[in-house]
Design an enzyme around this catalytic site. Sequence first.
Site: not given
Ligand code: ACO
Length: 427
Positions: A306, A363
């Site tokens: 998140h 979610d």
């Molecule tokens: N699975 C695997 N790796 C992940 C995941 C995941 N679900 N989420 C983040 N990471 C990793 C990224 O690859 C990144 O790794 P790195 O540092 O080695 O490059 C690190 O964790 C940070 O991730 P970011 O994408 O930079 O974090 P951000 O805060 O921008 O994104 C987000 C948050 C979009 C929710 C992300 O965690 C994601 O894509 N999750 C999956 C989709 C999801 O469940 N979305 C619902 C969110 S809740 C809502 O909107 C109601």
Amino acid sequence: METSVKMIIEGKEYEFPVIEGTESEKAIDISNLRAKTGYITIDEGFKNTGSTTSDITFLDGEEGILHYRGYDIEDLAEKAEFLEVAYLLIYGELPTVDQYAHFTQEIKYRSLVNEDMRKIFDGFPVNAHPMGVMSSLVVAMAGFYPELSKDLSPEALDLHIRRLLGKFPTLATWTYKKSQGHPPNYPKNKLDYCENFLNMMFALPVEEYTVDPVVASALNKLLILHADHEQNCSTSTVRLVGSSKANLYSSISAGISALWGPLHGGANQEVLEMLEEIMNDGGDVQKYIEKAKDKNSGFRLFGFGHRVYKNFDPRAKIIKKAADEVLEKLGINDPILEIAKGLEEATLKDDYFVSRKLYPNVDFYSGIIYRALGIPTNMFTVMFAIGRLPGWIAQWMELKEQKQAIGRPRQIYTGPVGKKFVEISKR
Ligand code: ACO
């Protein structure tokens, strides 16, 4: 606490005020940065940028805290009705008995949709995604209330708020009924908000349908948990569109489109599809964890991580408990729940997820409950939208009160410079 901060740019010192919120969050007010210094800030994804002050929702991602208007989410999810929470978000206080009776009655009386909307709806193909249909129908509503752009009195806005809250579930059930080839059901004023939605979803003309109180109560809880979440992607969209003085319907329609994305509300559909895939692939959660860790795979574990919660998502905790209760009360033994629990346990022990603070989000478990309630997977994000509607409305109303300038971010141009036009025949 600092009351101002100093910045040195090209050897010159500038001072900027610090703003502190009621929960002690601090921000540097740079509203006159460009005017004073000629510089702007760049903050991709707005990870450090506050777009507004707000009295509506407080969340602390480090501590896993979520409050609506000062009330704890756990308390509200346990004790309140969804429309009570909607009232709280929109008007700032919990309603009295009389205020609530009036509010719910007004919403009921607005739940019928103009029959001409059906002509627009009928034009969609049967397999159109319900989120696209909802976004289109909500913006189409603006066409049915043309007085909207002229009369912005509190009474007129109240009417639009009640129309939106009343008609939104009706429209949502149309999309499901069409996918089933069944006739739509009209709303029934004797039912409450959640019961009415369930009745419109599942009643058939050929037999009696009685709403299961366990199902209605689970739905009530889920809608409350989704009702607002401060300046997330869809809410910021609603506010940005609203800042151009676009009407309430078009601003909400834009929010629905933003929520549809798989990184935002669309994740609840993706979660369930992912869990089904894991199950059909033999149930090996470790295989999918390894795939998510492999940056070349392009795969992420949906329902994990998140932008703001770097501890746990308090909503996920409540939903996980609710999922257990609902499945037990309804006597459902869903193997998907076991896959979900296995995935959560394995990630909690895995350094990749622990070090990045990737915990299950709202979610992750909501889809399991929706599935138990009989909601089809492609309607999950619509369920989220029904819950988020009061939050979007409250934020739009607040923006209107704040009289903010139109939202218009800057950029740093990095394209070519000084090119001379060459006639097409000479290129
Ligand atoms: N699975 C695997 N790796 C992940 C995941 C995941 N679900 N989420 C983040 N990471 C990793 C990224 O690859 C990144 O790794 P790195 O540092 O080695 O490059 C690190 O964790 C940070 O991730 P970011 O994408 O930079 O974090 P951000 O805060 O921008 O994104 C987000 C948050 C979009 C929710 C992300 O965690 C994601 O894509 N999750 C999956 C989709 C999801 O469940 N979305 C619902 C969110 S809740 C809502 O909107 C109601």
